[in-house]
Enzyme design. Structure first.
Site, PDB file in Angstrom:
ATOM      1  CB  ILE A  13      -0.945   0.001   1.219  1.00 26.26           C
ATOM      2  CG1 ILE A  13      -1.922  -1.174   1.138  1.00 26.26           C
ATOM      3  CG2 ILE A  13      -1.730   1.309   1.296  1.00 26.26           C
ATOM      4  CD1 ILE A  13      -2.780  -1.340   2.365  1.00 26.26           C
ATOM      5  CG  ASP A  59      14.948   0.229  11.029  1.00 23.59           C
ATOM      6  OD1 ASP A  59      13.863   0.028  11.605  1.00 23.59           O
ATOM      7  OD2 ASP A  59      15.798  -0.662  10.864  1.00 23.59           O
ATOM      8  CG  ASN A  88       1.953   2.272   4.584  1.00 18.59           C
ATOM      9  OD1 ASN A  88       0.893   1.683   4.483  1.00 18.59           O
ATOM     10  ND2 ASN A  88       3.080   1.825   4.028  1.00 18.59           N
ATOM     11  CB  SER A 150      -5.075  -4.095  11.436  1.00 19.59           C
ATOM     12  OG  SER A 150      -5.731  -5.326  11.177  1.00 19.59           O
ATOM     13  CE1 TYR A 169       0.165  -5.859  11.632  1.00 15.59           C
ATOM     14  CE2 TYR A 169      -2.136  -6.542  11.584  1.00 15.59           C
ATOM     15  CZ  TYR A 169      -1.111  -5.737  11.112  1.00 15.59           C
ATOM     16  OH  TYR A 169      -1.373  -4.800  10.139  1.00 15.59           O
ATOM     17  CE  LYS A 173      -0.675  -2.252  12.097  1.00 14.90           C
ATOM     18  NZ  LYS A 173      -0.061  -1.066  11.465  1.00 14.90           N
ATOM     19  CB  VAL A 202      -4.954  -4.414   0.487  1.00 18.49           C
ATOM     20  CG1 VAL A 202      -4.390  -3.846  -0.816  1.00 18.49           C
ATOM     21  CG2 VAL A 202      -5.886  -3.403   1.159  1.00 18.49           C
TER      22      VAL A 202
END
Length: 265
Positions: A13, A59, A88, A150, A169, A173, A202
């Protein structure tokens, strides 16, 4: 003309944002990546010479590189500031992508390592990114800060459809969404809109063996769901979302989908 600074533009993305936004020569895009030479080569090969694109090394797990990127970006954008600051980049771990949290405990050392990396990248890295670039946002015209999050972080989605996978994960988020709300609480009075957008499902090659199982769950949630959407389509939807969002319409500190609500797929 609008000025964009976006992390993680080397692929997926992020690269889609870079490609789409820079098609308008009036826009200025600064893309932050870990591998600058490879990304510059990719941009030159696929997009040709676009003087409105600048690739900068950073980074998210290394504060010094983010600070250096902020200094370099300041030289690039000058007194125009930043209109859209887009967090992003993220770390999508494979370790927890397919297994429920109870099974992750069978590998405690790896669990600790992955959890630390997820938090350092997806949460702490974005705190540093937003803090170091906020002075440029404050002098920009549009003043929008967007975190790509997410739907996995939504408790109702997890509970109503028994979404077992991606526990670590999802937790990172969820923490990111809290950080976004805190930034909004601080900077809303300065006219800065800070909010989180989930991009939906996606086609970015992160699904692997769990795709069919997820498609089944997603169809129960949204019957018309047919599968991942192409990056190009997702980018247009997300950009439309952040263009129309405003403090006045209630998006300050919000955690929303690409549709602007709580429909995640």
């Amino acid at each position: 003309m609008s000025v964009y600074v976006i992390t993680g533009v080397s692929s997926g993305i992020g690269y889609g944002f870079l490609k789409s936004i820079s098609e308008d020569s009036q826009n200025l895009v600064v893309g932050l990546v870990r591998n600058k030479p490879a990304t510059e080569q990719k941009v030159a090969s696929e997009l040709g010479k676009r003087p409105n694109v600048h690739i900068v090394h950073a980074d998210l797990t290394k504060y010094a590189t983010i600070k250096e990127a902020a200094a370099e970006s300041t030289k690039i954008v000058g007194d125009r500031g930043i209109d859209y600051l887009v967090g992003n980049a993220g770390f999508p771990a494979q370790f927890d992508a397919y297994s429920p949290i109870g099974e992750l405990g069978e590998e405690p050392t790896e669990l600790d390592e992955i959890a630390d990396l997820l938090f350092k990248t997806n949460v702490t890295g974005n705190i540093h990114f937003f803090n170091l670039f906020m002075p440029l946002v404050l002098i920009g015209k549009t003043k929008k800060v967007i975190a790509i999050t997410s739907g996995h972080a939504d408790l109702d989605f997890i509970n109503n459809f028994d979404i077992e996978n991606s526990a670590l994960y999802a937790a990172s988020k969820a923490a990111l969404n809290i950080i976004v709300a805190k930034f909004s609480a601080q900077y809303k009075k300065d006219g800065v809109l800070v909010f989180s957008i989930s991009p939906g499902v996606v086609e970015v090659a992160h699904f692997g063996q769990c795709l069919m199982k997820f498609v089944g769950r997603a169809q129960a949630y949204t019957p018309h769901f047919k599968g991942p959407v192409p990056v190009e389509g997702a980018v247009q939807t997300i950009r439309g979302m952040w263009e129309r969002a405003s403090i006045e319409t209630g998006y300050a500190g919000a955690f929303v989908s690409h549709f602007g609500n709580k429909q995640w797929v």
